[in-house]
Design a protein around this motif. Structure first.
Motif, short mmCIF file in Angstrom:
data_model
loop_
_atom_site.label_atom_id
_atom_site.label_comp_id
_atom_site.label_asym_id
_atom_site.label_seq_id
_atom_site.Cartn_x
_atom_site.Cartn_y
_atom_site.Cartn_z
N GLY A 59 58.27 53.08 6.23
CA GLY A 59 57.95 53.95 7.35
C GLY A 59 56.49 54.37 7.46
N TYR A 60 55.60 53.73 6.72
CA TYR A 60 54.17 54.02 6.82
C TYR A 60 53.38 52.79 6.40
N ALA A 61 52.11 52.76 6.73
CA ALA A 61 51.25 51.63 6.37
C ALA A 61 50.93 51.70 4.87
N LEU A 62 51.16 50.60 4.19
CA LEU A 62 50.91 50.52 2.75
C LEU A 62 49.45 50.19 2.46
N ALA A 63 48.93 50.81 1.43
CA ALA A 63 47.56 50.53 1.01
C ALA A 63 47.49 49.13 0.39
N VAL A 64 46.43 48.41 0.70
CA VAL A 64 46.19 47.10 0.11
C VAL A 64 44.95 47.12 -0.77
N ASP A 65 44.21 48.22 -0.74
CA ASP A 65 43.04 48.37 -1.60
C ASP A 65 42.85 49.86 -1.87
N SER A 66 42.27 50.16 -3.02
CA SER A 66 42.08 51.56 -3.38
C SER A 66 40.95 51.68 -4.39
N ARG A 67 40.57 52.94 -4.62
CA ARG A 67 39.58 53.22 -5.67
C ARG A 67 40.17 54.31 -6.56
N GLU A 68 39.76 54.29 -7.81
CA GLU A 68 40.28 55.26 -8.77
C GLU A 68 39.85 56.67 -8.38
N TYR A 69 40.83 57.57 -8.34
CA TYR A 69 40.56 58.97 -8.06
C TYR A 69 40.51 59.77 -9.37
N GLY A 70 41.46 59.48 -10.28
CA GLY A 70 41.49 60.20 -11.55
C GLY A 70 42.44 59.58 -12.55
N ILE A 71 42.20 59.87 -13.82
CA ILE A 71 43.04 59.40 -14.94
C ILE A 71 43.54 60.63 -15.67
N TYR A 72 44.82 60.62 -16.06
CA TYR A 72 45.46 61.78 -16.67
C TYR A 72 46.28 61.35 -17.88
N ASP A 73 46.27 62.20 -18.91
CA ASP A 73 46.99 61.89 -20.14
C ASP A 73 48.48 62.18 -20.05
N THR A 74 48.87 63.10 -19.17
CA THR A 74 50.29 63.49 -19.08
C THR A 74 50.75 63.43 -17.62
N PRO A 75 52.06 63.27 -17.41
CA PRO A 75 52.57 63.29 -16.04
C PRO A 75 52.40 64.66 -15.39
N GLU A 76 52.42 65.71 -16.20
CA GLU A 76 52.24 67.06 -15.67
C GLU A 76 50.84 67.25 -15.10
N ALA A 77 49.83 66.72 -15.80
CA ALA A 77 48.46 66.83 -15.31
C ALA A 77 48.29 66.04 -14.01
N ALA A 78 48.88 64.85 -13.94
CA ALA A 78 48.83 64.05 -12.72
C ALA A 78 49.56 64.77 -11.58
N ALA A 79 50.70 65.39 -11.90
CA ALA A 79 51.48 66.12 -10.89
C ALA A 79 50.67 67.29 -10.31
N GLU A 80 49.95 68.01 -11.16
CA GLU A 80 49.11 69.12 -10.67
C GLU A 80 48.05 68.61 -9.70
N ALA A 81 47.42 67.49 -10.04
CA ALA A 81 46.40 66.91 -9.16
C ALA A 81 47.03 66.46 -7.84
N LEU A 82 48.22 65.87 -7.91
CA LEU A 82 48.91 65.43 -6.69
C LEU A 82 49.26 66.61 -5.79
N LEU A 83 49.74 67.70 -6.38
CA LEU A 83 50.06 68.88 -5.59
C LEU A 83 48.82 69.43 -4.89
N ALA A 84 47.72 69.46 -5.59
CA ALA A 84 46.48 69.94 -4.99
C ALA A 84 46.04 69.04 -3.83
N LEU A 85 46.14 67.73 -4.02
CA LEU A 85 45.78 66.79 -2.95
C LEU A 85 46.71 66.94 -1.75
N ALA A 86 48.00 67.08 -2.01
CA ALA A 86 48.97 67.23 -0.92
C ALA A 86 48.69 68.48 -0.10
N ARG A 87 48.40 69.57 -0.79
CA ARG A 87 48.09 70.82 -0.08
C ARG A 87 46.77 70.71 0.71
N GLU A 88 45.78 70.15 0.07
CA GLU A 88 44.45 70.06 0.69
C GLU A 88 44.46 69.20 1.96
#
Length: 105
Positions: A59-88
């Motif tokens: 139901g949406y256009a899929l990305a075919v190319d990307s650049r690294e935004y961030g690397i995280y050691d835990t899924p919790e740290a990645a989840a926090e970054a995702l929540l911030a991006l979603a809100r922003e």
């Protein structure tokens, strides 16, 4: 729940990833997943999409190319970054389950 979506199951070769989708533009903006070969979680920002159309299955256009935004050691740290991006950026989540035989080389 977001942290639980980012996983790798070696026994089944299953990989959970989460995309943040811009509902106004109908395209994937950020993609988060576990990188088993490197042992960390990554978030990538989409820079190019499938030309001209929305993928009917998701139901949406899929990305075919990307650049690294961030690397995280835990899924919790990645989840926090995702929540911030979603809100922003007012983005919505989309969870995808991939199996190793589904991955494209």
């Amino acid at each position: 729940m977001i942290a639980e979506a980012l996983f790798y199951d070696e026994e089944y070769g299953a990989l959970g990833n989460l995309s943040l989708v811009d509902p106004r533009e109908g395209k994937e903006r950020f993609i988060a997943s576990y990188v088993p070969e490197e042992g960390h979680f990554t978030i990538e920002e989409a820079t190019a999409w499938e030309p001209g159309e929305v993928d009917e299955e998701v139901g949406y256009a899929l990305a075919v190319d990307s650049r690294e935004y961030g690397i995280y050691d835990t899924p919790e740290a990645a989840a926090e970054a995702l929540l911030a991006l979603a809100r922003e950026h007012d983005l919505l989540p989309s969870i995808t389950l991939l199996f190793e035989e589904d991955e494209v080389s």
